[in-house]
Motif scaffolding. Structure first.
Motif, mmCIF file in Angstrom:
data_model
loop_
_atom_site.group_PDB
_atom_site.id
_atom_site.type_symbol
_atom_site.label_atom_id
_atom_site.label_comp_id
_atom_site.label_asym_id
_atom_site.label_seq_id
_atom_site.Cartn_x
_atom_site.Cartn_y
_atom_site.Cartn_z
ATOM 1 N N ASP A 18 -14.395 80.134 124.833
ATOM 2 C CA ASP A 18 -15.436 81.127 125.097
ATOM 3 C C ASP A 18 -15.031 82.047 126.242
ATOM 4 O O ASP A 18 -15.186 83.277 126.175
ATOM 5 N N MET A 19 -14.474 81.467 127.312
ATOM 6 C CA MET A 19 -14.101 82.253 128.476
ATOM 7 C C MET A 19 -12.974 83.231 128.156
ATOM 8 O O MET A 19 -13.049 84.411 128.522
ATOM 9 N N LEU A 20 -11.931 82.782 127.465
ATOM 10 C CA LEU A 20 -10.804 83.663 127.171
ATOM 11 C C LEU A 20 -11.196 84.766 126.191
ATOM 12 O O LEU A 20 -10.732 85.906 126.308
ATOM 13 N N ARG A 21 -12.053 84.433 125.252
ATOM 14 C CA ARG A 21 -12.536 85.458 124.309
ATOM 15 C C ARG A 21 -13.364 86.509 125.065
ATOM 16 O O ARG A 21 -13.216 87.716 124.842
ATOM 17 N N THR A 22 -14.211 86.042 125.980
ATOM 18 C CA THR A 22 -15.025 86.960 126.783
ATOM 19 C C THR A 22 -14.149 87.842 127.665
ATOM 20 O O THR A 22 -14.379 89.053 127.774
ATOM 21 N N LEU A 23 -13.133 87.255 128.294
ATOM 22 C CA LEU A 23 -12.230 88.032 129.150
ATOM 23 C C LEU A 23 -11.515 89.117 128.349
ATOM 24 O O LEU A 23 -11.408 90.263 128.794
ATOM 25 N N ALA A 24 -11.012 88.743 127.178
ATOM 26 C CA ALA A 24 -10.291 89.715 126.360
ATOM 27 C C ALA A 24 -11.189 90.897 126.011
ATOM 28 O O ALA A 24 -10.796 92.067 126.138
ATOM 29 N N GLU A 25 -12.400 90.597 125.603
ATOM 30 C CA GLU A 25 -13.313 91.661 125.178
ATOM 31 C C GLU A 25 -13.792 92.502 126.360
ATOM 32 O O GLU A 25 -13.864 93.732 126.269
ATOM 33 N N ASP A 26 -14.107 91.849 127.489
ATOM 34 C CA ASP A 26 -14.647 92.580 128.634
ATOM 35 C C ASP A 26 -13.570 93.359 129.383
ATOM 36 O O ASP A 26 -13.811 94.484 129.844
ATOM 37 N N VAL A 27 -12.389 92.763 129.551
ATOM 38 C CA VAL A 27 -11.330 93.386 130.351
ATOM 39 C C VAL A 27 -10.482 94.338 129.515
ATOM 40 O O VAL A 27 -10.171 95.457 129.934
ATOM 41 N N MET A 28 -10.091 93.892 128.317
ATOM 42 C CA MET A 28 -9.190 94.682 127.491
ATOM 43 C C MET A 28 -9.918 95.516 126.435
ATOM 44 O O MET A 28 -9.318 96.372 125.788
ATOM 45 N N GLY A 29 -11.202 95.224 126.235
ATOM 46 C CA GLY A 29 -11.962 95.974 125.250
ATOM 47 C C GLY A 29 -11.728 95.557 123.818
ATOM 48 O O GLY A 29 -12.184 96.214 122.880
ATOM 49 N N THR A 30 -11.032 94.449 123.609
ATOM 50 C CA THR A 30 -10.739 93.960 122.266
ATOM 51 C C THR A 30 -10.403 92.475 122.334
ATOM 52 O O THR A 30 -9.907 91.991 123.359
ATOM 53 N N SER A 31 -10.666 91.754 121.250
ATOM 54 C CA SER A 31 -10.313 90.329 121.202
ATOM 55 C C SER A 31 -8.892 90.120 120.696
ATOM 56 O O SER A 31 -8.400 88.988 120.684
ATOM 57 N N VAL A 32 -8.212 91.193 120.302
ATOM 58 C CA VAL A 32 -6.836 91.105 119.805
ATOM 59 C C VAL A 32 -5.889 91.631 120.880
ATOM 60 O O VAL A 32 -5.952 92.800 121.264
ATOM 61 N N ILE A 33 -5.026 90.751 121.372
ATOM 62 C CA ILE A 33 -4.094 91.094 122.449
ATOM 63 C C ILE A 33 -2.724 91.398 121.844
ATOM 64 O O ILE A 33 -2.158 90.572 121.122
ATOM 65 N N ARG A 34 -2.197 92.569 122.167
ATOM 66 C CA ARG A 34 -0.901 93.000 121.631
ATOM 67 C C ARG A 34 0.209 92.673 122.615
ATOM 68 O O ARG A 34 0.090 92.919 123.806
ATOM 69 N N ASN A 35 1.292 92.102 122.093
ATOM 70 C CA ASN A 35 2.495 91.848 122.889
ATOM 71 C C ASN A 35 3.720 92.343 122.139
ATOM 72 O O ASN A 35 3.736 92.373 120.905
ATOM 73 N N THR A 36 4.755 92.723 122.886
ATOM 74 C CA THR A 36 6.005 93.163 122.286
ATOM 75 C C THR A 36 7.106 92.160 122.572
ATOM 76 O O THR A 36 7.119 91.511 123.629
ATOM 77 N N VAL A 37 8.017 92.017 121.627
ATOM 78 C CA VAL A 37 9.199 91.182 121.791
ATOM 79 C C VAL A 37 10.384 92.113 122.001
ATOM 80 O O VAL A 37 10.572 93.072 121.247
ATOM 81 N N ASP A 47 -1.330 83.906 136.629
ATOM 82 C CA ASP A 47 -0.183 84.799 136.463
ATOM 83 C C ASP A 47 0.236 84.895 135.000
ATOM 84 O O ASP A 47 0.485 85.983 134.478
ATOM 85 N N ARG A 48 0.329 83.757 134.325
ATOM 86 C CA ARG A 48 0.732 83.781 132.918
ATOM 87 C C ARG A 48 -0.333 84.423 132.038
ATOM 88 O O ARG A 48 -0.006 85.085 131.051
ATOM 89 N N LEU A 49 -1.595 84.234 132.392
ATOM 90 C CA LEU A 49 -2.666 84.869 131.629
ATOM 91 C C LEU A 49 -2.581 86.390 131.765
ATOM 92 O O LEU A 49 -2.742 87.126 130.785
ATOM 93 N N VAL A 50 -2.299 86.865 132.976
ATOM 94 C CA VAL A 50 -2.153 88.304 133.187
ATOM 95 C C VAL A 50 -0.917 88.825 132.450
ATOM 96 O O VAL A 50 -0.936 89.919 131.878
ATOM 97 N N MET A 51 0.162 88.058 132.448
ATOM 98 C CA MET A 51 1.346 88.443 131.678
ATOM 99 C C MET A 51 0.980 88.686 130.215
ATOM 100 O O MET A 51 1.404 89.672 129.606
ATOM 101 N N LEU A 52 0.190 87.781 129.662
ATOM 102 C CA LEU A 52 -0.205 87.903 128.261
ATOM 103 C C LEU A 52 -1.056 89.143 128.036
ATOM 104 O O LEU A 52 -0.791 89.945 127.123
ATOM 105 N N PHE A 53 -2.076 89.330 128.869
ATOM 106 C CA PHE A 53 -3.015 90.432 128.662
ATOM 107 C C PHE A 53 -2.369 91.801 128.900
ATOM 108 O O PHE A 53 -2.799 92.800 128.327
ATOM 109 N N THR A 54 -1.361 91.865 129.775
ATOM 110 C CA THR A 54 -0.736 93.150 130.109
ATOM 111 C C THR A 54 0.601 93.353 129.418
ATOM 112 O O THR A 54 1.285 94.345 129.677
ATOM 113 N N ASP A 55 0.978 92.423 128.538
ATOM 114 C CA ASP A 55 2.257 92.519 127.819
ATOM 115 C C ASP A 55 3.423 92.663 128.796
ATOM 116 O O ASP A 55 4.277 93.544 128.667
#
Length: 515
Positions: free
Chosen positions: A288-307, A489-497
């Motif tokens: 619940d917390m991570l879903r809420t953070l994604a939606e509130d902070v990033m504006g979406t529940s889908v987090i994009r990352n690049t390889v 730190d790792r959570l921010v890495m994920l959210f900010t790609d």
């Protein structure tokens, strides 16, 4: 002069010119020309948001005065581009103003910090600008800014001189704004659910709460060796014993281990504990917390990352969906899912098949060490999991049923004492969280501490110490409790790609520059 030395020579020349300007300013300008304070009332982003829609004629008819301040980032003829904490806006200097600035300050340089008061207008290109009716040089920049961030001498410079990175690189500024919002979001999420924020010691006489190698120090007045904390866990659970049934701490931890894209010796975690809850409750809360953070902070529940490949080129895009229910998988089931034809009977009955388990570990690449001589079946299961399954956990996944041997603080499962009621949370092959139903049996905890001491004596620098005071606290009675830690730190890495932890820590630790 060699081509290699020319940039440094050019920079030294520019610095000398700016120092000469500063000396002239000090000698010839009074405080009114170079004040120590400027009453900035307006911000670039607010002005842009409130007035960019107005046409040129409307703005020219208005008489409102605006007061802005910031760093000069570019000069375009009579226009100066100023950057403040919110964004950029232009200031306009007509010819008489330009002459006055030259006479007083010897012209402004890129990087100088100025204050401007004037009316708002719009250029022929449609850009807003503040007319420089009143203007002050607030700080003289003595070092020239790089024209482009990539003009810095090497990629590590942005970590060693973060202040330059922040001035030049908007992406970096945005990363740390997102980090701040994530921390604020976690705090709000927990306090809204009646968790109390607390602080526990960073200097400890016994490092505990995790299996990691600590930093040592010495307290002169007390004449004792002390340790920088590796985790606040044992102190937070002492508070639960004392009656604070929901607590959390956003804390700095210190572990004397290697540097990598995912590891910094000083890092930030959120740890929280809830009485009369178990690990299933915390998995639900975490989801619940991570879903809420994604939606509130990033504006979406889908987090994009690049390889990216070794050259930094994007080779693949991945999308992590926090809107869907998170996968929940036991450690053994994960091994069987991702391992290649491994013997299920051995994995389901590891203690009865220890020799076969050791052979399986060797088969998948687990290395034997001095410490491995005292490993039991649970440690081998965990090592096999890390080799064959961990990096395959792409979408949000909880791994459960960790063996008790690798979970010295977690409660054993009621039906299978070989495992504990513990989980770790993974996204993109990275562990982000660790939680479990807390062990509240003082005698069992003492036995496991003794096992950790044996492993330490066998050469495992990360094994735990025996904490007698914590055992005593448990003897007073810890209610059924669940606790968890999440790596900020790792959570921010994920959210900010961000590809490396250095990108999300303002001042990461770096190896010394070789002389």
């Amino acid at each position: 002069m060699t081509e290699q030395n020319k940039p440094a020579q050019d920079e030294n020349k520019l610095i000398a010119e700016r120092r000469s300007k500063l000396a002239n300013i000090r000698e010839n300008c009074d405080a009114n020309g170079h004040p120590n304070k400027f009453d900035r009332k307006d911000y670039a982003a607010d002005i842009q948001a409130a007035h960019s829609h107005k046409d040129k004629e409307t703005l020219e008819a208005e008489t409102e005065m605006f007061s802005i301040a910031g760093r000069v980032m570019a000069k375009r003829g009579p226009f100066l581009v100023l950057q403040d904490m919110t964004g950029r806006i232009q200031a306009y200097a007509e010819k008489t103003v330009q002459k006055d600035i030259k006479a007083r300050w010897g012209l402004l340089d890129i990087g100088d910090i100025i204050g401007v008061t004037g009316t708002l207008h719009k250029s022929g290109k449609g850009d807003l600008y503040v007319n420089m009716n009143d203007y002050h040089l607030l700080t003289k920049s003595l070092r020239p800014l790089p024209e482009k961030f990539h003009g810095l001498s090497d990629v590590e410079t942005k970590y060693r001189q973060r202040y330059v990175d922040l001035i030049i690189n908007e992406e970096t500024r945005n990363t740390f704004k997102i980090r701040s919002k994530i921390v604020d979001g976690i705090r709000k999420f927990l306090t809204d659910r009646d968790f109390m924020e607390v602080e526990t010691p960073m200097l400890q006489t016994i490092p505990g709460g995790a299996t990691a190698k600590p930093f040592k120090t010495f307290h002169n007045a007390l004449d004792i060796e002390m340790f920088m904390r590796i985790a606040p866990e044992l102190y937070l659970k002492r508070l639960v014993v004392g009656g604070f049934e929901k607590v959390f701490e956003i804390n700095r931890n210190f572990r004397n281990e290697g540097l990598s894209t995912r590891h910094n010796p000083e890092f930030t975690m959120i740890e929280f504990y809830q009485a009369y809850a178990d690990y299933n409750d915390l998995m639900n809360l975490t989801e619940d917390m991570l879903r809420t953070l994604a939606e509130d902070v990033m504006g979406t529940s889908v987090i994009r990352n690049t390889v990216r490949n070794a050259e930094g080129e994007v080779t693949e895009e991945k999308f992590y969906d926090f809107g869907q229910p998170f996968t929940r998988l036991s450690m053994v089931d994960a091994i069987l899912k991702y391992g290649n034809d491994l013997d299920e009977s051995v994995l389901r009955n590891p203690e009865e098949n220890l020799d076969a388990l050791k052979a399986m570990a060797k088969q998948v690449g687990v290395k034997e060490t001095e410490a491995s001589k005292v490993w039991g079946a649970g440690k081998y299961i965990c090592e096999i999991f890390e080799e064959v399954a961990e990096h395959m956990l792409d979408q949000p996944t909880f791994i459960t049923e960790y063996p008790w041997e690798v979970s010295p603080l977690a409660r054993r499962n009621d039906e299978n004492p070989f495992i504990t009621d513990r989980f770790e949370f993974f996204v993109g092959g990275r562990e982000l969280a660790n939680g479990f139903s807390e062990l509240n049996d003082a005698e069992d905890q003492a036995t496991r501490f003794k096992k950790q001491v044996e492993e330490k004596d066998a050469g495992d620098d990360e094994a735990m110490h025996f904490d007698e005071d914590y055992i005593q606290a448990l003897e007073y009675g810890l209610p059924p409790t669940a606790g968890e830690g999440i790596g900020i730190d790792r959570l921010v890495m994920l959210f900010t790609d961000s590809p490396t932890i250095k990108d999300v820590i303002l001042f990461p630790h770096m190896r010394p520059i070789a002389e």
